[in-house]
Design an enzyme around this catalytic site. Structure first.
Site, PDB file in Angstrom:
ATOM      1  N   LYS A  64      10.951  84.981  51.576  1.00 31.84           N
ATOM      2  CA  LYS A  64      10.076  84.623  53.266  1.00 31.84           C
ATOM      3  C   LYS A  64       9.416  82.910  52.873  1.00 31.84           C
ATOM      4  O   LYS A  64       8.515  82.586  52.468  1.00 31.84           O
ATOM      5  CB  LYS A  64       9.132  85.548  53.853  1.00 31.84           C
ATOM      6  CG  LYS A  64       9.498  86.438  54.032  1.00 31.84           C
ATOM      7  CD  LYS A  64       8.041  87.440  54.703  1.00 31.84           C
ATOM      8  CE  LYS A  64       9.048  88.443  55.624  1.00 31.84           C
ATOM      9  NZ  LYS A  64       7.765  89.363  56.249  1.00 31.84           N
ATOM     10  N   TYR A  99      32.818  84.560  44.322  1.00 35.40           N
ATOM     11  CA  TYR A  99      30.793  84.432  44.275  1.00 35.40           C
ATOM     12  C   TYR A  99      31.358  84.441  46.160  1.00 35.40           C
ATOM     13  O   TYR A  99      29.956  84.215  46.811  1.00 35.40           O
ATOM     14  CB  TYR A  99      30.343  83.396  44.161  1.00 35.40           C
ATOM     15  CG  TYR A  99      31.478  82.078  43.844  1.00 35.40           C
ATOM     16  CD1 TYR A  99      30.568  81.355  44.611  1.00 35.40           C
ATOM     17  CD2 TYR A  99      31.879  81.837  42.666  1.00 35.40           C
ATOM     18  CE1 TYR A  99      31.829  80.091  45.001  1.00 35.40           C
ATOM     19  CE2 TYR A  99      32.606  80.559  42.331  1.00 35.40           C
ATOM     20  CZ  TYR A  99      32.486  79.780  43.662  1.00 35.40           C
ATOM     21  OH  TYR A  99      33.020  78.381  43.388  1.00 35.40           O
ATOM     22  N   ILE A 107      10.367  92.842  52.178  1.00 37.80           N
ATOM     23  CA  ILE A 107      12.033  91.883  51.535  1.00 37.80           C
ATOM     24  C   ILE A 107      11.351  92.931  50.355  1.00 37.80           C
ATOM     25  O   ILE A 107      13.220  92.718  49.775  1.00 37.80           O
ATOM     26  CB  ILE A 107      10.659  91.089  51.504  1.00 37.80           C
ATOM     27  CG1 ILE A 107       9.615  90.434  51.049  1.00 37.80           C
ATOM     28  CG2 ILE A 107      10.658  90.288  52.679  1.00 37.80           C
ATOM     29  CD1 ILE A 107       9.651  89.232  50.343  1.00 37.80           C
ATOM     30  N   GLU A 108      11.135  94.002  49.946  1.00 39.17           N
ATOM     31  CA  GLU A 108      11.542  94.746  48.467  1.00 39.17           C
ATOM     32  C   GLU A 108      12.732  95.514  48.799  1.00 39.17           C
ATOM     33  O   GLU A 108      13.790  95.533  48.357  1.00 39.17           O
ATOM     34  CB  GLU A 108      10.449  95.215  48.611  1.00 39.17           C
ATOM     35  CG  GLU A 108       8.433  94.494  47.491  1.00 39.17           C
ATOM     36  CD  GLU A 108       8.120  93.563  48.792  1.00 39.17           C
ATOM     37  OE1 GLU A 108       7.412  94.246  48.158  1.00 39.17           O
ATOM     38  OE2 GLU A 108       8.085  94.192  50.237  1.00 39.17           O
ATOM     39  N   GLU A 161       8.403  89.615  63.941  1.00 36.60           N
ATOM     40  CA  GLU A 161       9.023  89.235  63.310  1.00 36.60           C
ATOM     41  C   GLU A 161      10.202  90.311  62.586  1.00 36.60           C
ATOM     42  O   GLU A 161      11.975  89.053  62.704  1.00 36.60           O
ATOM     43  CB  GLU A 161       8.958  89.522  61.642  1.00 36.60           C
ATOM     44  CG  GLU A 161       7.843  89.199  61.057  1.00 36.60           C
ATOM     45  CD  GLU A 161       7.414  89.710  59.568  1.00 36.60           C
ATOM     46  OE1 GLU A 161       7.177  88.550  58.774  1.00 36.60           O
ATOM     47  OE2 GLU A 161       6.297  90.484  59.842  1.00 36.60           O
TER      48      GLU A 161
END
Length: 121
Positions: free
Chosen positions: A100, A54, A73-74, A22
């Site tokens: 993901k 934005y 991913i946290e 990854e």
């Protein structure tokens, strides 16, 4: 009173993950962002300088996902939230969902997401 700017389906290629593959090969992520800010003045003046831009949020989130190498991913979601909160005093709260798109799980064709909400200090 606070309003919300929503950015959805921001697709970015990044290198966050526990497995060495990854980090080396990377994978696709999708981000959904909600940014709470007061848009009342901008609604009256129709002037971009009176609201949160934005485009800045998209660029900052995209750059972070492309360059960061976290295990989880946290952590990536928290880092995106931190950047958005620090980007402008106009940002009161953010919600970040990191997905993901193709997690490396055997015999699994779904997606995995983490969603967090953070407020300005």
């Amino acid at each position: 009173m606070s309003d919300c700017i929503a950015i959805s389906n921001l697709r970015v290629y990044g290198y966050t993950g526990v497995f060495p593959e990854e980090k080396a090969l990377g994978q696709w992520y999708e981000l959904d962002l909600k940014i709470w800010t007061d848009t009342a003045k901008a609604a009256q003046t129709d002037d971009i300088t009176d609201t949160y831009n934005y485009v800045e949020a998209v660029e900052q989130a995209r750059n972070l996902v492309r360059t960061a190498q976290f295990n989880l991913i946290e952590k990536l979601a928290a880092a995106v939230a931190d950047i958005l909160l620090q980007s402008s005093t106009q940002v009161e709260q953010v919600q970040v969902r990191v997905t993901k798109v193709s997690p490396p799980i055997p015999d699994f064709s779904g997606k995995v997401s983490v969603e967090i909400t953070r407020s300005a200090a």
